[in-house]
Design an enzyme around this catalytic site. Structure first.
Site, PDB file in Angstrom:
ATOM      1  CG  ASP A 202      -2.202   0.119   0.884  1.00  0.00           C
ATOM      2  OD1 ASP A 202      -2.452   1.751  -0.325  1.00  0.00           O
ATOM      3  OD2 ASP A 202      -3.303   0.398   1.210  1.00  0.00           O
TER       4      ASP A 202
ATOM      5  CB  CYS B 143     -13.248 -22.122  16.198  1.00  0.00           C
ATOM      6  SG  CYS B 143     -11.215 -22.330  15.864  1.00  0.00           S
TER       7      CYS B 143
ATOM      8  CB  CYS C 128      -8.297 -23.791  14.987  1.00  0.00           C
ATOM      9  SG  CYS C 128      -7.490 -22.605  16.821  1.00  0.00           S
TER      10      CYS C 128
ATOM     11  CB  CYS D 103      -9.461 -23.137  19.532  1.00  0.00           C
ATOM     12  SG  CYS D 103      -9.957 -21.215  19.771  1.00  0.00           S
TER      13      CYS D 103
HETATM   14  N1  GUN Z   1      -6.200   1.044   3.186  1.00  0.00           N
HETATM   15  C1  GUN Z   1      -7.842   0.865   3.758  1.00  0.00           C
HETATM   16  N2  GUN Z   1      -8.252   1.833   2.991  1.00  0.00           N
HETATM   17  C2  GUN Z   1      -7.482   2.098   2.341  1.00  0.00           C
HETATM   18  C3  GUN Z   1      -8.348   3.160   0.992  1.00  0.00           C
HETATM   19  O1  GUN Z   1      -9.332   3.372   0.776  1.00  0.00           O
HETATM   20  N3  GUN Z   1      -6.584   3.027   0.163  1.00  0.00           N
HETATM   21  C4  GUN Z   1      -5.800   2.389   0.320  1.00  0.00           C
HETATM   22  N4  GUN Z   1      -4.533   2.585  -0.422  1.00  0.00           N
HETATM   23  N5  GUN Z   1      -5.638   2.043   1.473  1.00  0.00           N
HETATM   24  C5  GUN Z   1      -6.343   1.804   2.441  1.00  0.00           C
HETATM   25 ZN    ZN Z   2      -9.408 -21.043  17.136  1.00  0.00          ZN
END
Ligand code: GUN
Ligand code: ZN
Length: 637
Positions: free
Chosen positions: A62, A251, A253, A256
């Site tokens: 991101d 759960c 898993c 758990c």
């Molecule tokens: N992560 C969560 N929401 C967003 C978003 O609207 N844009 C970007 N780039 N990353 C995010």
């Molecule tokens: Zn679990």
């Protein structure tokens, strides 16, 4: 890579969980955090992001947009962040979109959107100019304005982005605004290309996966697994549990099974967090497996209706899907492995029901209409003529002209089922309990009143209302008196009309018909006209698979481009040989084509080359550039 997929969020500095031991095939991390930290930055630039976070598979990054939305500012430009992501060898990078909060003013949303779009364009152009290998995300924004979301999606679709995430939905999820989430996602995805994956950004709660996938999302990212764990919270498909309230582990898993809530409470915070985070990932990946299996089985909507019952606001969201049933219908395969199960009044808005009701409203009607009470399925086997006196709603009770009468059975959820076609999928393959909820009864009554009008009939018997009001019941079979509904010729023609369009049955089954049945089951199998095989009826769903002569007749009867897929010159010889058709060779196709339809394969001059089964719907066939579109049954040489 299997989709839908979950990308665990990796913190470039303080990651404590090794996500490789789960089903993780792809991860996401934050390029901006790496950029801002001298040490991380240096290592990422010299050794690459994969080494830095110790993950060999695909890594998405991101851009810092989220920091932008939280802190109001970031000190990196759009171009710089693209360049940086390429330099650290990210597999999928993201431009610096502006996450506009839900319920922002429309003026501000438009302003932000303009910048988001400019930056997306700049990123794609920059990537192309520099010949970058990295794939690119272009994020859909537009706050909670469906028309701005759709506009943004339209504009982004013109770019050559590789993935289309849907952004700025985290606040909606945090505040249980799931109904608005449905509007945001549907108005976005319905304007995005079908061949490009959609990522619901920041969606990491497993109780949302089924709903999001049903709306067309393919990718999720989860920071939730660790954020919730740090707060001693367990994710489950039933919602979130706080450790302090747990007497039982939530759960089955590994975590758990091996620990009790008391064990965890007695632990050091770090150790406990790690174990809860592992549970959270186990549950999240397990839910995606359930979702993927539901897609294969064809019962994803049942799963959505089930999951959405864990929170009233989710049920509200599920009901909001009603608004988009036409969009969803496009992507609903015509035939599925599983029977249709009614789970509540929401089931009446499922794509299968919408599709059937649209067909009914457009069918060739006969002169009179008889509506019969619900009995056992398939109805045509069990209903007998002596029942009519009580139930029909129009026409003379004594001399009903059977050939000119449509016989329909009152049904839940399909409202009315013509007796002639009651064995085709899913009209026969469905189950519902006795209906007593007002929503369902009203829905069915409203449809029937509308439908009766279509027959220009003013009389609707109060009996229908009674029948629904008291619940539906069985009538017993009386095998002596069922001649008209056992009229096989009438039945095969009606099914062909339902499957291929009005008038098709009469046309393809003209001539001297021979209807061959299975010796074991008594079901119709093969239909010959003047000695030539026209079509086979598939036992599992009672739809037709055409034979060569059937395909030729359908081609003669229907006008171009109905029921057709048009392929280019290159692929013509392959189609003629009976080879399957790839999407990239398709020039055009009928907009009514859905996955699993029987289709004709023609060239641009509408010469019939072959026929087969569609593997995708119209939109997907036209948009995909890879993969098969039609599984060819036979070519005409
Ligand atoms: N992560 C969560 N929401 C967003 C978003 O609207 N844009 C970007 N780039 N990353 C995010
Ligand atoms: Zn679990």
């Amino acid at each position: 890579m299997k989709t839908p997929a979950l990308m665990p969020v990796i913190h470039p500095k303080k990651q404590k969980i090794d996500v490789k031991k789960f089903d993780t095939e792809i991860v996401i991390t934050n390029a901006y955090l790496v950029y801002k930290d001298e040490e991380l930055k240096e290592k990422a630039l010299s050794e690459g992001i994969h080494k830095l976070i110790n993950f060999d598979g695909p890594v998405m990054t991101d851009s810092g947009s989220f920091q932008l939305s939280v802190y109001g500012d970031v000190d990196i430009s759009n171009k710089e962040v693209i360049e940086f992501q390429e330099a650290i060898k990210t597999d999928i990078g993201t431009s610096l979109d502006i996450p506009t909060a839900p319920y922002e003013t429309i003026e501000k949303t438009k302003e932000d959107l303009k910048i988001t779009l400019e930056r997306a364009k700049e990123a794609v152009e920059y990537k192309e100019a520099k010949n970058m290998e990295m794939l690119l995300n272009s994020v859909v924004q537009g706050s909670t304005y469906p028309e701005l979301r759709s506009y943004c999606a339209d504009e982004l679709s013109k770019l050559n982005a590789d993935l289309y995430p849907i952004g700025a939905v985290v606040p909606l999820m945090e505040n249980y605004k799931y109904r608005d989430l449905v509007d945001v996602v549907m108005s976005s995805v319905s304007h995005l290309p079908d061949s490009t994956p959609r990522h619901l950004m920041g969606a990491g709660h497993p109780m949302l996966f089924a709903l999001a996938v049903a709306m067309g999302c393919d990718l999720f990212d989860s920071a939730a697994y660790i954020l919730y764990a740090e707060d001693d919270r367990f994710l489950t498909t039933r919602g979130t549990y706080k450790l302090e309230n747990l007497q039982e582990m939530p759960c089955s898993c590994k975590i758990c099974n091996n620990y009790t809530p008391d064990d965890l409470r007695a632990m050091e915070k770090d150790e406990r967090t790690k174990l809860i985070a592992e549970h959270n990932l186990n549950v999240s990946f397990a839910e995606l497996r359930v979702v993927r299996q539901a897609i294969i089985d064809g019962d994803l909507m049942e799963l959505v209706e089930e999951r959405c019952r864990v929170h009233p606001m989710l049920l509200d969201a599920c009901r909001q899907l009603d608004k988009y049933t036409d969009d969803l219908e496009l992507y609903d395969p015509r035939i599925k492995k599983s029977a249709f199960f009614y789970t509540g009044p929401e089931s009446l808005r499922r794509p299968e029901v919408t599709r059937h009701l649209n067909k009914l409203k457009n069918m060739d009607k006969k002169r009179d209409l008889v509506i019969l009470p619900k009995s056992r399925k398939p109805y045509s086997k069990y209903i007998n003529k002596s029942d009519f006196g009580d139930f029909y709603t129009y026409g003379s009770e004594t001399d009903l002209d059977l050939d000119n009468t449509d016989f329909m059975v009152l049904d839940v959820p399909f409202c009315l089922i013509p007796l002639d076609i009651d064995e085709v999928y899913p009209l026969s393959q469905n189950e519902s309990p006795k209906i007593n909820d007002i929503d369902s009864i009203e829905f069915i009554e409203n449809f029937i009143s509308e439908f009766i009008e279509y027959y220009d009939q003013t009389l609707i018997s109060s009996k229908i209302i009674d029948l629904l009001g008291i619940g539906l019941y069985n009538i017993h079979p009386d095998s002596d008196n069922v001649k008209f509904i056992k009229d096989d010729e009438r039945k095969v023609k009606a099914i062909a009309d339902y499957q291929f369009g009005n008038g098709v049955g009469e046309f393809i089954f003209e001539g001297n018909l021979k209807i061959e049945k299975s010796k074991n089951t008594g079901k119709i199998r093969h239909i010959y006209s003047d000695g030539t095989l026209i079509a086979n009826m598939r036992a599992s769903d009672s739809f037709f698979v055409l034979a060569k002569e059937g395909a030729k007749r359908l081609h003669r009867f229907k006008a171009f481009p109905e029921n057709r897929v048009v392929v280019n010159k290159d692929s013509e010889p392959f189609a003629r040989e009976g080879k399957s058709v790839f999407s990239k060779f398709v020039l055009d196709c009928d907009t009514n084509i859905r996955s699993k339809d029987e289709v004709l394969i023609v060239n641009e001059d509408d010469e019939l080359l072959a026929f087969g089964k569609a593997l995708l719907n119209h939109n997907e066939i036209m948009d995909f550039n890879t993969g098969q579109a039609i599984k060819t049954r036979k070519g005409f040489g």
